[in-house]
Write an enzyme that holds these catalytic residues in place. Structure first.
Site, PDB file in Angstrom:
ATOM      1  N   LYS A  54       0.840  -1.201   0.000  1.00 32.60           N
ATOM      2  CA  LYS A  54       0.000   0.000   0.000  1.00 32.60           C
ATOM      3  C   LYS A  54       0.875   1.251   0.000  1.00 32.60           C
ATOM      4  O   LYS A  54       0.618   2.206  -0.732  1.00 32.60           O
ATOM      5  CB  LYS A  54      -0.939  -0.011   1.219  1.00 32.60           C
ATOM      6  CG  LYS A  54      -2.105  -0.981   1.052  1.00 32.60           C
ATOM      7  CD  LYS A  54      -2.840  -1.256   2.356  1.00 32.60           C
ATOM      8  CE  LYS A  54      -3.899  -2.344   2.142  1.00 32.60           C
ATOM      9  NZ  LYS A  54      -4.521  -2.816   3.374  1.00 32.60           N
ATOM     10  N   GLN A  98      -5.138  -1.837   9.519  1.00 32.01           N
ATOM     11  CA  GLN A  98      -4.983  -3.141   8.874  1.00 32.01           C
ATOM     12  C   GLN A  98      -5.598  -4.241   9.754  1.00 32.01           C
ATOM     13  O   GLN A  98      -5.324  -4.315  10.949  1.00 32.01           O
ATOM     14  CB  GLN A  98      -3.493  -3.427   8.612  1.00 32.01           C
ATOM     15  CG  GLN A  98      -3.229  -4.694   7.828  1.00 32.01           C
ATOM     16  CD  GLN A  98      -3.763  -4.660   6.412  1.00 32.01           C
ATOM     17  OE1 GLN A  98      -3.732  -3.631   5.739  1.00 32.01           O
ATOM     18  NE2 GLN A  98      -4.273  -5.784   5.938  1.00 32.01           N
ATOM     19  N   ASP A 121     -11.525   2.543   3.975  1.00 29.55           N
ATOM     20  CA  ASP A 121     -11.915   1.125   3.837  1.00 29.55           C
ATOM     21  C   ASP A 121     -13.433   0.979   3.732  1.00 29.55           C
ATOM     22  O   ASP A 121     -13.943  -0.073   3.363  1.00 29.55           O
ATOM     23  CB  ASP A 121     -11.458   0.331   5.061  1.00 29.55           C
ATOM     24  CG  ASP A 121     -10.111  -0.356   4.864  1.00 29.55           C
ATOM     25  OD1 ASP A 121      -9.850  -0.815   3.748  1.00 29.55           O
ATOM     26  OD2 ASP A 121      -9.344  -0.438   5.846  1.00 29.55           O
TER      27      ASP A 121
HETATM   28  N1  GUN Z   1      -7.316  -7.135   5.841  1.00 37.03           N
HETATM   29  C1  GUN Z   1      -7.691  -7.881   4.781  1.00 37.03           C
HETATM   30  N2  GUN Z   1      -8.292  -7.101   3.850  1.00 37.03           N
HETATM   31  C2  GUN Z   1      -8.301  -5.844   4.333  1.00 37.03           C
HETATM   32  C3  GUN Z   1      -8.777  -4.598   3.837  1.00 37.03           C
HETATM   33  O1  GUN Z   1      -9.329  -4.479   2.740  1.00 37.03           O
HETATM   34  N3  GUN Z   1      -8.576  -3.524   4.639  1.00 37.03           N
HETATM   35  C4  GUN Z   1      -7.973  -3.616   5.847  1.00 37.03           C
HETATM   36  N4  GUN Z   1      -7.840  -2.507   6.558  1.00 37.03           N
HETATM   37  N5  GUN Z   1      -7.516  -4.753   6.342  1.00 37.03           N
HETATM   38  C5  GUN Z   1      -7.680  -5.862   5.583  1.00 37.03           C
END
Ligand code: GUN
Length: 292
Positions: A54, A98, A121
């Site tokens: 990211k 996350q 998100d």
């Molecule tokens: N863990 C697995 N997929 C995601 C996601 O799309 N966003 C976040 N923040 N954590 C994750």
């Protein structure tokens, strides 16, 4: 005849290139550089890789990123304090916590603490509600990626029977909701499906999945969808990323499905790359919302 491969990696690249241009234009006009703050609690190896990817994607798109690393034994109170600090920082436009979080932390409490305008998100209850009502502020990244793949590959969603296998808060539930709306950010052809949601306790699962024009596998079990569960000619979207002794494997038995499906996403190189692309999209959208 082998199915058409849906090139998620290529589509993600295309979207990231588009976002890079839009970011440059936004920075030029507003004097503001979009900024994403990622919060990583603990040292889950997969999460470390995701967060690193990211950061790199932000850099390429011209988006500033911050990484806040906290130890696995961080208290809920300390994590909430960090989120409050980021909520109040005008230089931060998007906040991503996350997942998964360590088990002593209540996930919903943390996700609902993120300011709704910074919730890139789209996990905050208010933003989930807006998605369900068909007036999204932010579209959740992976479901949005799935819709982008279908749309950009010319696969009509409207009027089709979409079967979503998996009812997670991150993929299955929001995606099912998006597919059944009357409209989408990509027009009515990328919505208006008849949607069935299946899960681990669904009876007669193969009977239902065989009715799918568009079959979406998001159940988190390696090779769960076998060839006999697919209608000949169907579009198969594999959201799964399972680490096995054979490497990364999707939720679909890919080699067998290739002979039955009309079109299919590979793993890796299918839906995965779209998640980050749509996160960049939301970060720019957040910066735009906060600049006005
Ligand atoms: N863990 C697995 N997929 C995601 C996601 O799309 N966003 C976040 N923040 N954590 C994750």
């Amino acid at each position: 005849m082998a199915a058409q491969l849906l090139d998620g990696k290529g589509i993600a690249k295309q979207i990231r290139d588009e976002i890079k241009i839009d970011v440059a234009e936004f920075v030029e006009k507003s004097g503001v550089t979009p900024c994403l703050a990622a919060v990583l609690v603990g040292d889950d190896p997969a999460s470390q890789v995701y967060v690193r990817n990211k950061e790199r994607a932000c850099e390429v798109a011209g988006i500033t990123s911050q990484l806040h690393r906290l130890s696995a034994d961080t208290s809920e109170t300390d994590l909430l304090a960090l989120i409050e600090q980021l909520n109040g920082d005008p230089a931060v436009h998007g906040i991503l916590v996350q997942l998964p979080l360590p088990s002593h932390i209540t996930e919903t409490k943390i996700l609902d603490a993120v300011h709704p305008l910074k919730d890139v998100d789209s996990f905050h209850a208010e933003n989930v509600g807006l998605v369900v009502q068909g007036r999204p502020r932010f579209l959740p990244c992976t479901p949005h990626g799935v819709v982008q793949i279908l749309h950009r590959c010319g696969i009509e969603i409207s009027g089709k029977h979409a079967v979503v296998v998996g009812r997670s808060e991150i993929v299955g539930k929001p995606l099912a909701n998006m597919l059944l709306q009357r409209g989408s950010n990509l027009g009515p052809s990328a919505a208006n499906a008849t949607v069935t949601v299946c899960h681990s306790r669904t009876a007669n699962l193969p009977e239902i999945t065989r009715q799918a024009d568009i079959l979406i596998a998001a159940i988190g079990q390696a090779k769960f969808i076998t060839a006999d569960m697919i209608k000949p000619g169907a579009t198969v979207i594999d959201v799964g990323i399972n680490r096995t002794d054979d490497g990364l494997v999707g939720d679909v038995d890919f080699d067998a499905a290739l002979e039955v499906a009309g079109a299919i996403t590979p793993v890796p190189g299918g839906v995965g790359p779209l998640t980050i692309a749509m996160l960049l999209w939301n970060t720019l959208a957040a910066a735009r919302m906060q600049a006005t």
